[in-house]
Write a protein that holds these residues in place. Structure first.
Motif, PDB file in Angstrom:
ATOM      1  N   ARG A  22     -13.993   8.500   1.185  1.00  0.00           N
ATOM      2  CA  ARG A  22     -12.813   8.654   0.324  1.00  0.00           C
ATOM      3  C   ARG A  22     -12.067   9.913   0.717  1.00  0.00           C
ATOM      4  O   ARG A  22     -12.672  10.917   1.114  1.00  0.00           O
ATOM      5  CB  ARG A  22     -13.228   8.751  -1.149  1.00  0.00           C
ATOM      6  CG  ARG A  22     -13.919   7.524  -1.678  1.00  0.00           C
ATOM      7  CD  ARG A  22     -12.991   6.347  -1.834  1.00  0.00           C
ATOM      8  NE  ARG A  22     -12.223   6.390  -3.068  1.00  0.00           N
ATOM      9  CZ  ARG A  22     -11.260   5.518  -3.352  1.00  0.00           C
ATOM     10  NH1 ARG A  22     -10.947   4.560  -2.487  1.00  0.00           N
ATOM     11  NH2 ARG A  22     -10.606   5.603  -4.496  1.00  0.00           N
ATOM     12  N   GLY A  72     -17.779   3.465   4.619  1.00  0.00           N
ATOM     13  CA  GLY A  72     -16.534   3.912   4.012  1.00  0.00           C
ATOM     14  C   GLY A  72     -16.633   5.346   3.536  1.00  0.00           C
ATOM     15  O   GLY A  72     -17.719   5.905   3.399  1.00  0.00           O
ATOM     16  N   LEU A 105       0.857  -1.184   0.000  1.00  0.00           N
ATOM     17  CA  LEU A 105       0.000   0.000   0.000  1.00  0.00           C
ATOM     18  C   LEU A 105       0.894   1.235   0.000  1.00  0.00           C
ATOM     19  O   LEU A 105       1.834   1.304   0.786  1.00  0.00           O
ATOM     20  CB  LEU A 105      -0.852  -0.013   1.282  1.00  0.00           C
ATOM     21  CG  LEU A 105      -2.133   0.782   1.302  1.00  0.00           C
ATOM     22  CD1 LEU A 105      -3.136   0.230   0.298  1.00  0.00           C
ATOM     23  CD2 LEU A 105      -2.741   0.730   2.707  1.00  0.00           C
ATOM     24  N   GLU A 141      -6.520   9.499  -4.653  1.00  0.00           N
ATOM     25  CA  GLU A 141      -7.818   9.301  -3.998  1.00  0.00           C
ATOM     26  C   GLU A 141      -7.781   7.931  -3.323  1.00  0.00           C
ATOM     27  O   GLU A 141      -7.459   6.932  -3.967  1.00  0.00           O
ATOM     28  CB  GLU A 141      -8.905   9.340  -5.075  1.00  0.00           C
ATOM     29  CG  GLU A 141     -10.299   9.164  -4.545  1.00  0.00           C
ATOM     30  CD  GLU A 141     -11.299   8.943  -5.679  1.00  0.00           C
ATOM     31  OE1 GLU A 141     -11.060   9.425  -6.798  1.00  0.00           O
ATOM     32  OE2 GLU A 141     -12.308   8.262  -5.428  1.00  0.00           O
ATOM     33  N   TRP A 142      -8.080   7.887  -2.031  1.00  0.00           N
ATOM     34  CA  TRP A 142      -7.894   6.639  -1.282  1.00  0.00           C
ATOM     35  C   TRP A 142      -9.082   6.370  -0.363  1.00  0.00           C
ATOM     36  O   TRP A 142      -9.886   7.254  -0.087  1.00  0.00           O
ATOM     37  CB  TRP A 142      -6.626   6.704  -0.430  1.00  0.00           C
ATOM     38  CG  TRP A 142      -5.440   7.279  -1.121  1.00  0.00           C
ATOM     39  CD1 TRP A 142      -4.964   8.552  -0.991  1.00  0.00           C
ATOM     40  CD2 TRP A 142      -4.589   6.637  -2.075  1.00  0.00           C
ATOM     41  NE1 TRP A 142      -3.872   8.743  -1.786  1.00  0.00           N
ATOM     42  CE2 TRP A 142      -3.614   7.573  -2.468  1.00  0.00           C
ATOM     43  CE3 TRP A 142      -4.547   5.361  -2.624  1.00  0.00           C
ATOM     44  CZ2 TRP A 142      -2.614   7.285  -3.380  1.00  0.00           C
ATOM     45  CZ3 TRP A 142      -3.551   5.071  -3.538  1.00  0.00           C
ATOM     46  CH2 TRP A 142      -2.600   6.014  -3.905  1.00  0.00           C
ATOM     47  N   ASP A 143      -9.070   5.121   0.192  1.00  0.00           N
ATOM     48  CA  ASP A 143     -10.128   4.714   1.122  1.00  0.00           C
ATOM     49  C   ASP A 143      -9.957   5.323   2.510  1.00  0.00           C
ATOM     50  O   ASP A 143      -8.845   5.409   3.019  1.00  0.00           O
ATOM     51  CB  ASP A 143     -10.087   3.187   1.332  1.00  0.00           C
ATOM     52  CG  ASP A 143     -10.810   2.425   0.241  1.00  0.00           C
ATOM     53  OD1 ASP A 143     -11.642   3.034  -0.442  1.00  0.00           O
ATOM     54  OD2 ASP A 143     -10.538   1.223   0.092  1.00  0.00           O
ATOM     55  N   PRO A 191      -5.725   4.020   5.705  1.00  0.00           N
ATOM     56  CA  PRO A 191      -4.572   3.106   5.614  1.00  0.00           C
ATOM     57  C   PRO A 191      -3.366   3.698   4.882  1.00  0.00           C
ATOM     58  O   PRO A 191      -2.236   3.463   5.309  1.00  0.00           O
ATOM     59  CB  PRO A 191      -5.151   1.894   4.876  1.00  0.00           C
ATOM     60  CG  PRO A 191      -6.604   1.905   5.235  1.00  0.00           C
ATOM     61  CD  PRO A 191      -6.976   3.355   5.322  1.00  0.00           C
ATOM     62  N   VAL A 192      -3.575   4.472   3.835  1.00  0.00           N
ATOM     63  CA  VAL A 192      -2.395   5.014   3.138  1.00  0.00           C
ATOM     64  C   VAL A 192      -1.643   6.033   3.997  1.00  0.00           C
ATOM     65  O   VAL A 192      -0.473   6.295   3.767  1.00  0.00           O
ATOM     66  CB  VAL A 192      -2.747   5.665   1.776  1.00  0.00           C
ATOM     67  CG1 VAL A 192      -3.087   4.605   0.754  1.00  0.00           C
ATOM     68  CG2 VAL A 192      -3.837   6.699   1.917  1.00  0.00           C
ATOM     69  N   GLN A 220     -11.657   4.049   6.100  1.00  0.00           N
ATOM     70  CA  GLN A 220     -12.513   2.980   6.630  1.00  0.00           C
ATOM     71  C   GLN A 220     -12.893   3.294   8.073  1.00  0.00           C
ATOM     72  O   GLN A 220     -12.126   3.941   8.778  1.00  0.00           O
ATOM     73  CB  GLN A 220     -11.772   1.637   6.622  1.00  0.00           C
ATOM     74  CG  GLN A 220     -11.321   1.173   5.254  1.00  0.00           C
ATOM     75  CD  GLN A 220     -10.566  -0.151   5.340  1.00  0.00           C
ATOM     76  OE1 GLN A 220     -10.963  -1.071   6.045  1.00  0.00           O
ATOM     77  NE2 GLN A 220      -9.468  -0.244   4.626  1.00  0.00           N
ATOM     78  N   SER A 278      -9.871   5.614  10.071  1.00  0.00           N
ATOM     79  CA  SER A 278      -8.677   4.948   9.575  1.00  0.00           C
ATOM     80  C   SER A 278      -8.420   5.313   8.120  1.00  0.00           C
ATOM     81  O   SER A 278      -9.298   5.167   7.277  1.00  0.00           O
ATOM     82  CB  SER A 278      -8.834   3.434   9.701  1.00  0.00           C
ATOM     83  OG  SER A 278      -7.734   2.788   9.102  1.00  0.00           O
TER      84      SER A 278
END
Lengths: 570, 249
Positions: free
Chosen positions: B206, B204, B9, B187-189, B162-163, B191, B160
């Motif tokens: 973004r 979720g 990741l 652009e990332w998640d 993650p990146v 959570q 959270s």
């Protein structure tokens, strides 16, 4: 060492019962420690099948999201949460606890210390009855309006405290009542284990002549008693929040939701060691017998287990590194958490060192004991990433955590239990289990188990969080690589579950048709092998055994036989 | 060579590299012990399998020399523990305690089952009329030091990214502050990492990390007028924000 005074217990009050008993008095309302051990064992095995079925359903959802699942149908998000929650709850409280502590403790302690029953046989019976009631309450929660509780096995408030949040107005209180009843059952059982071991040992059995598994169950029971108080208090407070409208954990009314986490984990982390210690005891017994070796450094293992128990009370907040506790507190909890690796490592190293110079017989029981050591090693070391607060920031609540604790709990609750069942089955039923089927069962279980959880380490390190119903909602996680790993893990679970079929058939068939075992088929030293197989009510007949030496005198120099039973006169 | 986590990741925050390096240090130390012990374990299983005419040795493990077989490795493990604890403390201090002064602030409110983000508008002050409110979309500017203020309206949630290697529980009744500095556009998640009820698994959002020019364009396009979302943002101010608890991140 103080002189051991043998106290004849329990048995005295059963003299009247030695006439032919009805089925109900013999098997259902028995006060015989062995029958109560079987009751716990069979209830635990039945609950394991339910917990395993739940795992099958939610892993199928993860592998094939949205598809209809064979033997279930389409899984809703609410049902997914309930299954995840109750899988965890059942496996810890209704499988690991009853099988490792209660079944093993009940069946083995009086036999291994050479007495005829528990000190408090009626309390013992009551303990099982409360436990059974707790299981019924938990299973009943699936059939009430709103369904079973789905707020995770940690039951964090305020989600667990208010029906408006958790949507299970009856499921949440029933879950809590079931857990509380279960705890009461084990408190009663623990009193018996400690008292019996301290007061009813065979003549001549000194403290360091006690077999390791008995010590481990006693230390685990003490640990359980010391840790469970805060959880019971918390459970009552949470039940009041749920049903009476109090606000112990409601921030809007002056309560503190993080308080529940402290109460829960103050119990929850020592709980890991409560079930670990008996599993270590099982592995010690099986390893010594089948390596034909004295246990390497009995006292070091014993002292390590006590040190482990004490240290386990100072690690709970490593579950709360990112939960808003003062960040400076993590310095203490990181340190204690990493230090606990030392007593655990000493115990594992002692098992490895016991193999040195041995003559290892690869029976099914021994394969499971060896597998415990290897698999638990991975479970233990992966805890370091999570005990380190720096990496826990990222890994907390990911599949990495999930894989880590399954690498500790599966060896404890599943692998060590199978070692125990294959090892003591001849004593329980007078016959051996089939070894060929046992080995099929072993390899299926081990291959399936590793196939499930090694991919989950990678998924967790890749940022995937646990308790997520459908990863297709997360673009970063929906990729084919990750989905392939989920499918692989699910297929491995099916391998592991299917591998239990030969075990169940073997278990049931061997009770009636297995090879006859005799008193001491493995040529072991401890006192349970002195009793007939299966032992009658009262265990040893009119004369109880006397003890002359420690439990692991294998391959003593100058002796023709490679074992030396504890009761054999010098 | 990329770290282990980075190969799975990307790193998108300034402190992600510290966590990644710590992960690698632990992996090396733990991996060494794991494979050493496992290798020795398999060697013993093979070497001391039952053979005809071979009898096991009587070793109690109680003599001083025998006990050293366990004592020496456990001192070495203690050294490894210390070698992990020291960088852990440094990483923790840098990320959670030594909070850098922010360039921008963002308020994050979690509730069943959505994230509401209050972006400080062009005045860079939260709680004013030019705040931009969005649901399940967090817009940030690359290479800018942010301070976040995390709240929950109902149950425990966990923010959270993650990146970013960032995770922090949102606790009802508290405002927990922390920081991050995006370093990678994309652009990332986001959570929710804490079980929060029926729809937890689909809670979720973004995060959009943009260059300064793109971010400013987004700000200009979304800044509310005096009757728009800014008013809504002010009206929704959580009274508990006054009890701001600055020590977490």
């Amino acid at each position: 060492m103080a002189e051991v005074v043998h106290v004849e217990v329990g048995h005295g009050e059963h003299h009247d019962d030695h006439h032919e008993l009805s089925f109900w008095s013999k098997y259902i309302f028995s006060t015989d420690h062995k029958i109560i051990g079987f009751q716990y064992l069979f209830t635990g095995m039945a609950m394991a099948l339910i917990g395993g079925y739940f795992a099958y359903v939610f892993r199928m959802q993860l592998a094939f999201p949205g598809s209809s699942i064979p033997f279930w149908g389409t899984l809703s998000p609410a049902a997914y949460n309930s299954l995840v929650t109750n899988h965890g709850t059942i496996m810890i409280f209704w499988v690991a606890m009853p099988v490792l502590i209660a079944a093993m403790g009940n069946f083995l302690i009086p036999l291994m210390i050479g007495c005829d029953d528990m000190v408090f046989p009626r309390i013992n019976r009551l303990s099982y009855q409360i436990f059974l009631l707790s299981a019924i309450v938990l299973l009943a929660s699936f059939f009430v309006p709103g369904g079973a509780f789905g707020g995770a096995w940690t039951s964090y408030a305020p989600l667990s405290a208010k029906a408006q949040y958790n949507s299970t107005p009856f499921g949440a209180p029933l879950w809590l009542i079931a857990v509380t009843l279960e705890i009461v059952a084990f408190l009663l059982g623990g009193i018996n284990f400690i008292t019996t071991t301290m007061n009813a040992r065979a003549k001549g059995m000194k403290m360091f002549d006690i077999p390791m598994i008995v010590w481990m169950i006693v230390i685990a029971s003490i640990l359980f008693m010391c840790s469970v108080g805060p959880l019971v208090a918390g459970a009552v407070m949470l039940l009041f929040d749920q049903t009476l409208g109090t606000a112990f954990f409601d921030a809007n009314a002056g309560g503190d939701p993080v308080l529940w986490q402290h109460l829960f984990w103050f119990f929850g982390h020592p709980e890991v060691y409560v079930v670990l210690l008996p599993a270590m005891g099982i592995v010690a017994e099986v390893t010594c017998t089948f390596a034909r070796k004295k246990l390497f450094s009995y006292k070091l293992i014993l002292y390590s287990s006590i040190g482990l128990g004490i240290l386990s009370f100072f690690v709970w907040a490593h579950h709360q590194f990112i939960s808003g506790v003062d960040p400076r507190a993590t310095y203490l909890f990181t340190t204690t958490t990493l230090l606990i690796s030392i007593p655990v490592a000493i115990m594992l190293f002692a098992f490895v060192a016991t193999l040195y110079g041995g003559s290892i017989r690869f029976t099914t029981a021994m394969l499971f004991a060896l597998a415990f050591t290897g698999e638990f090693l991975l479970g233990g070391v992966t805890g370091i990433w999570l005990g380190s607060s720096g990496t826990d920031i990222y890994l907390h609540d990911t599949y990495f955590v999930l894989a880590h604790f399954h690498y500790t709990f599966v060896p404890i609750a599943i692998i060590a239990t199978f070692a125990a069942i294959y090892y003591w089955f001849p004593k329980m039923f007078g016959r051996k289990m089939n070894e060929s089927w046992g080995k099929i069962h072993f390899w299926g279980t081990i291959i399936g188990f590793n196939g499930i959880f090694i991919p989950l380490f990678i998924l967790g390190a890749g940022g995937q969080h646990r308790r997520i119903y459908n990863f297709q909602n997360y673009p970063d996680l929906a990729g084919a690589d990750m989905q392939d790993m989920r499918v692989f893990a699910t297929m491995s679970l099916i391998v592991m579950l299917v591998s239990q079929i030969p075990f169940l058939i073997n278990f049931i068939v061997s009770i009636k048709r297995g090879e006859k075992a005799g008193r001491n088929p493995w040529k072991a030293n401890t006192l349970e092998w002195v009793a007939p197989s299966p032992p009658p009510h009262g265990n040893f007949g009119p004369v109880l055994p006397e003890v002359y030496r420690g439990p692991y005198e294998f391959s003593v120099d100058g002796r023709e036989k490679d074992y030396w039973p504890q009761n054999e006169k010098p | 060579m990329p770290g282990i986590l980075e190969s799975l990741l990307p790193r998108a925050s300034s402190f992600a590299v510290e966590i990644d390096v710590l992960f690698d240090i632990i992996t090396i130390l733990v991996g060494f012990w794991f494979f050493l012990v496992l290798g020795y374990f398999f060697y013993l299983i093979f070497r001391y399998r039952q053979r005809d005419g071979h009898k096991a040795e009587y070793i109690s493990g109680e003599t001083h020399k025998q006990k050293q077989a366990i004592e020496i490795p456990h001192y070495l493990i203690l050294v490894c523990d210390v070698a992990i604890i020291i960088p852990t403390f440094l990483v923790w201090f840098n990320i959670k305690i030594d909070v850098p002064p922010p360039d921008e602030e963002v308020r994050i409110v979690a509730q069943q089952w959505a994230w509401t983000f209050y972006h400080a508008g062009e005045d860079k002050v939260l709680g004013t009329e030019d705040d931009i409110v969005s649901v399940n979309e967090l817009h940030v500017k690359n290479n800018t030091q942010y301070s976040y203020h995390l709240e929950s309206k109902d149950v425990m949630h966990s923010f959270s990214v993650p990146v970013f290697r960032l995770k922090q529980d949102a606790i009802p009744g508290r405002v927990i502050s922390g920081h991050f500095k995006p370093i990678l556009e994309g652009e990332w998640d986001i959570q929710c990492a804490e079980m929060c009820g029926v729809a937890h698994g689909i809670m979720g959002a973004r995060i959009f990390i943009k260059s300064e020019a793109e971010h400013n364009a987004w700000l200009a396009a979304n800044t509310p007028d005096s009757t728009g979302a800014g008013t809504l943002a002010s009206a929704n101010q959580n009274p508990s924000q006054e009890k701001k608890d600055q020590n977490n991140g």
